[in-house]
Design a protein around this motif. Structure first.
Motif, PDB file in Angstrom:
ATOM      1  N   TYR A   1       0.827  -1.214   0.000  1.00  0.00           N
ATOM      2  CA  TYR A   1       0.000   0.000   0.000  1.00  0.00           C
ATOM      3  C   TYR A   1       0.861   1.264   0.000  1.00  0.00           C
ATOM      4  CZ  TYR A   1      -3.275   3.542   1.681  1.00  0.00           C
ATOM      5  OH  TYR A   1      -4.018   4.691   1.828  1.00  0.00           O
ATOM      6  N   ILE A   2       1.849   1.338   0.897  1.00  0.00           N
ATOM      7  CA  ILE A   2       2.654   2.561   0.995  1.00  0.00           C
ATOM      8  C   ILE A   2       3.580   2.733  -0.216  1.00  0.00           C
ATOM      9  CG2 ILE A   2       2.562   2.644   3.504  1.00  0.00           C
ATOM     10  CD1 ILE A   2       5.400   1.516   3.585  1.00  0.00           C
ATOM     11  N   LEU A   3       3.857   1.639  -0.936  1.00  0.00           N
ATOM     12  CA  LEU A   3       4.666   1.736  -2.145  1.00  0.00           C
ATOM     13  C   LEU A   3       3.829   2.199  -3.340  1.00  0.00           C
ATOM     14  CD1 LEU A   3       6.909  -1.459  -1.902  1.00  0.00           C
ATOM     15  CD2 LEU A   3       7.650   0.918  -1.634  1.00  0.00           C
ATOM     16  N   VAL A   4       2.590   1.723  -3.415  1.00  0.00           N
ATOM     17  CA  VAL A   4       1.736   2.005  -4.569  1.00  0.00           C
ATOM     18  C   VAL A   4       0.953   3.308  -4.422  1.00  0.00           C
ATOM     19  CG1 VAL A   4      -0.238   1.166  -5.925  1.00  0.00           C
ATOM     20  CG2 VAL A   4       1.536  -0.429  -5.154  1.00  0.00           C
ATOM     21  N   TYR A   5       0.507   3.592  -3.199  1.00  0.00           N
ATOM     22  CA  TYR A   5      -0.368   4.753  -2.999  1.00  0.00           C
ATOM     23  C   TYR A   5       0.225   6.066  -3.528  1.00  0.00           C
ATOM     24  CZ  TYR A   5      -3.138   8.392  -0.840  1.00  0.00           C
ATOM     25  OH  TYR A   5      -3.914   9.515  -0.644  1.00  0.00           O
ATOM     26  N   PRO A   6       1.509   6.386  -3.290  1.00  0.00           N
ATOM     27  CA  PRO A   6       2.059   7.654  -3.804  1.00  0.00           C
ATOM     28  C   PRO A   6       1.931   7.794  -5.319  1.00  0.00           C
ATOM     29  CG  PRO A   6       3.542   6.720  -2.182  1.00  0.00           C
ATOM     30  CD  PRO A   6       2.508   5.678  -2.460  1.00  0.00           C
ATOM     31  N   PHE A   7       2.088   6.679  -6.052  1.00  0.00           N
ATOM     32  CA  PHE A   7       1.939   6.729  -7.508  1.00  0.00           C
ATOM     33  C   PHE A   7       0.482   7.012  -7.897  1.00  0.00           C
ATOM     34  CE2 PHE A   7       5.788   4.155  -6.969  1.00  0.00           C
ATOM     35  CZ  PHE A   7       6.656   4.795  -7.846  1.00  0.00           C
TER      36      PHE A   7
ATOM     37  N   LYS B   1     -17.243  -6.303  -4.217  1.00  0.00           N
ATOM     38  CA  LYS B   1     -16.436  -7.388  -3.682  1.00  0.00           C
ATOM     39  C   LYS B   1     -15.229  -6.791  -2.984  1.00  0.00           C
ATOM     40  CE  LYS B   1     -14.089 -11.679  -5.002  1.00  0.00           C
ATOM     41  NZ  LYS B   1     -13.724 -12.585  -6.131  1.00  0.00           N
ATOM     42  N   ARG B   2     -15.070  -7.121  -1.728  1.00  0.00           N
ATOM     43  CA  ARG B   2     -13.976  -6.546  -0.946  1.00  0.00           C
ATOM     44  C   ARG B   2     -12.619  -6.882  -1.549  1.00  0.00           C
ATOM     45  NH1 ARG B   2     -16.466  -7.793   4.982  1.00  0.00           N
ATOM     46  NH2 ARG B   2     -17.497  -5.786   5.288  1.00  0.00           N
ATOM     47  N   LEU B   3     -11.705  -5.914  -1.500  1.00  0.00           N
ATOM     48  CA  LEU B   3     -10.352  -6.122  -2.001  1.00  0.00           C
ATOM     49  C   LEU B   3      -9.545  -6.945  -1.000  1.00  0.00           C
ATOM     50  CD1 LEU B   3      -9.575  -2.542  -3.367  1.00  0.00           C
ATOM     51  CD2 LEU B   3     -10.581  -4.484  -4.570  1.00  0.00           C
ATOM     52  N   ALA B   4      -8.646  -7.747  -1.522  1.00  0.00           N
ATOM     53  CA  ALA B   4      -7.824  -8.597  -0.652  1.00  0.00           C
ATOM     54  C   ALA B   4      -6.937  -7.761   0.265  1.00  0.00           C
ATOM     55  CB  ALA B   4      -6.980  -9.538  -1.496  1.00  0.00           C
ATOM     56  N   ASN B   5      -6.441  -6.640  -0.243  1.00  0.00           N
ATOM     57  CA  ASN B   5      -5.605  -5.748   0.570  1.00  0.00           C
ATOM     58  C   ASN B   5      -6.519  -4.820   1.378  1.00  0.00           C
ATOM     59  OD1 ASN B   5      -4.026  -3.333   1.334  1.00  0.00           O
ATOM     60  ND2 ASN B   5      -2.392  -4.266   0.123  1.00  0.00           N
TER      61      ASN B   5
ATOM     62  N   VAL C   1     -10.735   2.636  -1.094  1.00  0.00           N
ATOM     63  CA  VAL C   1     -11.859   2.655  -2.030  1.00  0.00           C
ATOM     64  C   VAL C   1     -13.142   3.059  -1.323  1.00  0.00           C
ATOM     65  CG1 VAL C   1     -13.316   1.215  -3.504  1.00  0.00           C
ATOM     66  CG2 VAL C   1     -10.834   0.993  -3.617  1.00  0.00           C
ATOM     67  N   ARG C   2     -13.359   2.523  -0.131  1.00  0.00           N
ATOM     68  CA  ARG C   2     -14.569   2.874   0.623  1.00  0.00           C
ATOM     69  C   ARG C   2     -14.569   4.350   1.019  1.00  0.00           C
ATOM     70  NH1 ARG C   2     -14.415   0.490   5.240  1.00  0.00           N
ATOM     71  NH2 ARG C   2     -12.631  -0.930   5.042  1.00  0.00           N
ATOM     72  N   ASP C   3     -13.409   4.872   1.377  1.00  0.00           N
ATOM     73  CA  ASP C   3     -13.303   6.286   1.746  1.00  0.00           C
ATOM     74  C   ASP C   3     -13.584   7.199   0.555  1.00  0.00           C
ATOM     75  OD1 ASP C   3     -12.676   5.603   4.328  1.00  0.00           O
ATOM     76  OD2 ASP C   3     -10.522   5.924   4.120  1.00  0.00           O
TER      77      ASP C   3
ATOM     78  N   SER D   1     -17.279   7.254  -0.067  1.00  0.00           N
ATOM     79  CA  SER D   1     -18.024   7.978   0.970  1.00  0.00           C
ATOM     80  C   SER D   1     -17.934   9.491   0.789  1.00  0.00           C
ATOM     81  CB  SER D   1     -17.528   7.576   2.361  1.00  0.00           C
ATOM     82  OG  SER D   1     -16.190   8.000   2.567  1.00  0.00           O
ATOM     83  N   LYS D   2     -16.894   9.966   0.109  1.00  0.00           N
ATOM     84  CA  LYS D   2     -16.782  11.402  -0.190  1.00  0.00           C
ATOM     85  C   LYS D   2     -17.976  11.899  -0.990  1.00  0.00           C
ATOM     86  CE  LYS D   2     -13.090  11.978  -2.515  1.00  0.00           C
ATOM     87  NZ  LYS D   2     -12.035  12.653  -3.299  1.00  0.00           N
ATOM     88  N   PHE D   3     -18.523  10.994  -1.803  1.00  0.00           N
ATOM     89  CA  PHE D   3     -19.643  11.348  -2.668  1.00  0.00           C
ATOM     90  C   PHE D   3     -20.954  10.736  -2.152  1.00  0.00           C
ATOM     91  CE2 PHE D   3     -15.782  11.672  -5.143  1.00  0.00           C
ATOM     92  CZ  PHE D   3     -15.934  12.887  -5.780  1.00  0.00           C
ATOM     93  N   ASN D   4     -20.979  10.450  -0.851  1.00  0.00           N
ATOM     94  CA  ASN D   4     -22.196   9.989  -0.164  1.00  0.00           C
ATOM     95  C   ASN D   4     -22.693   8.622  -0.625  1.00  0.00           C
ATOM     96  OD1 ASN D   4     -22.299  12.450   1.303  1.00  0.00           O
ATOM     97  ND2 ASN D   4     -23.323  13.441  -0.430  1.00  0.00           N
ATOM     98  N   THR D   5     -21.760   7.763  -1.026  1.00  0.00           N
ATOM     99  CA  THR D   5     -22.109   6.387  -1.361  1.00  0.00           C
ATOM    100  C   THR D   5     -21.358   5.438  -0.438  1.00  0.00           C
ATOM    101  OG1 THR D   5     -22.480   6.903  -3.698  1.00  0.00           O
ATOM    102  CG2 THR D   5     -22.067   4.605  -3.151  1.00  0.00           C
ATOM    103  N   ARG D   6     -22.077   4.508   0.135  1.00  0.00           N
ATOM    104  CA  ARG D   6     -21.469   3.544   1.050  1.00  0.00           C
ATOM    105  C   ARG D   6     -21.350   2.188   0.367  1.00  0.00           C
ATOM    106  NH1 ARG D   6     -24.639   1.332   6.345  1.00  0.00           N
ATOM    107  NH2 ARG D   6     -23.357  -0.520   6.729  1.00  0.00           N
ATOM    108  N   LEU D   7     -20.145   1.641   0.360  1.00  0.00           N
ATOM    109  CA  LEU D   7     -19.930   0.319  -0.210  1.00  0.00           C
ATOM    110  C   LEU D   7     -20.308  -0.764   0.785  1.00  0.00           C
ATOM    111  CD1 LEU D   7     -16.497   0.738  -2.061  1.00  0.00           C
ATOM    112  CD2 LEU D   7     -18.802   0.961  -2.987  1.00  0.00           C
TER     113      LEU D   7
END
Length: 292
Positions: free
Chosen positions: A6-12, A142-146, A153-155, A158-164
């Motif tokens: 996550y910390i390696l991919v997220y910045p990209f 479908k929940r992500l494995a990570n 993704v859920r966050d 939720s920014k746009f008022n949709t709950r997964l």
């Protein structure tokens, strides 16, 4: 390990998300060369799917559709990353609802709604629909494995008022919302291939008999919910339109699997109109010869 990835991919992902759209699509053009011409990502799967769905098309026609699809696929990957930081105003400009009056009409029915759609055009940006309704917004996924990317993704949603929510949470979530006095609209992506079981429904999709998801139909009948189809079309690069199309306000009156078939026919129409915008990398027809 999950956190390290996550910390390696997220910045990209974040860097991609802050790119201006013009530069974003230049990156997409480069990704196309890498994904399609160099790596050949799932090229065999895509080609086989296209030949199954369009048996009368020539190899040249299949080749043209395939190239267009990979261009769209790369755009869509980067547009999904763009959602990390995109503003509501920018999203509303790029994803428009053609018939907002239908969203308000559905709201006025005083019933919860199931909104079915396929893996076509830009289903990810459909979260913009929450700007057009006061109904509580849920999306079955479908929940992500990570777990860290899953939370990301859920966050974003939720920014746009949709709950997964997961499939198992769907009934309880809708019932809880209604018990609190809040009707809801729940999104279902229902065109992929379910696991085979003895009671699975086999229907036709693109002229081929395959197992089909029937969860949305069964849920609509069980809870007496309105069921509709969201037709998403690509207007041009980076711009989409959506149209809410009613399937039934009284799902219990339909024979079993009728609503599922109606949904599949709508997806088919879109694929025949512009096949390059369907998600051909999935093995949708992998069970086509396994009916007992």
């Amino acid at each position: 390990m999950q956190f390290l990835v996550y910390i390696l991919v997220y910045p990209f992902l974040w860097l991609i998300s802050i790119l201006p759209f013009r530069l974003l699509y230049l990156v997409s053009d480069g990704l196309y060369i890498l994904l399609y011409k160099i790596i050949g990502y799932r090229k065999k799967v895509v080609t086989n799917n296209l030949k199954l769905a369009f048996p009368d098309k020539t190899d040249k026609e299949i080749y043209i559709i395939r190239k267009k699809f990979y261009h769209h696929l790369c755009d869509m990957f980067l547009e999904m990353a763009k959602t990390l930081t995109i503003s509501r105003k920018s999203l509303s400009k790029r994803f428009k609802l053609k018939n907002p009056e239908e969203a308000k009409r559905l709201e006025g029915l005083n019933k919860s709604v199931l909104l079915m759609y396929g893996h076509y055009a830009s289903w990810e940006w459909s979260l913009e629909l929450q700007n057009h309704t006061n109904l509580a917004g849920f999306a079955v996924y479908k929940r992500l494995a990570n777990k860290y990317f899953d939370k990301l993704v859920r966050d974003i949603r939720s920014k746009f008022n949709t709950r997964l929510i997961s499939t198992k949470q769907t009934i309880l979530t809708i019932k809880k919302s209604e018990a609190s006095g809040k009707k809801s609209i729940t999104a279902f992506l229902s065109d992929q291939s379910p696991k085979i079981s003895k009671d699975v429904y086999w229907g036709e999709f693109m002229g081929i008999e395959v197992p089909c998801f029937t969860g949305a139909e069964r849920l609509a009948k069980k809870l007496d919910l309105v069921i509709a189809y969201l037709k998403i079309t690509k207007v041009k690069r980076g711009y989409y339109e959506a149209e809410i199309m009613m399937l039934s306000e009284t799902p219990q009156e339909h024979k079993d699997y009728k609503l599922t078939d109606m949904f599949l026919r709508e997806v088919e129409k879109q694929i025949y109109e512009a096949p390059e915008y369907y998600f051909w990398t999935h093995k949708r027809w992998k069970h086509k010869d396994k009916k007992h």
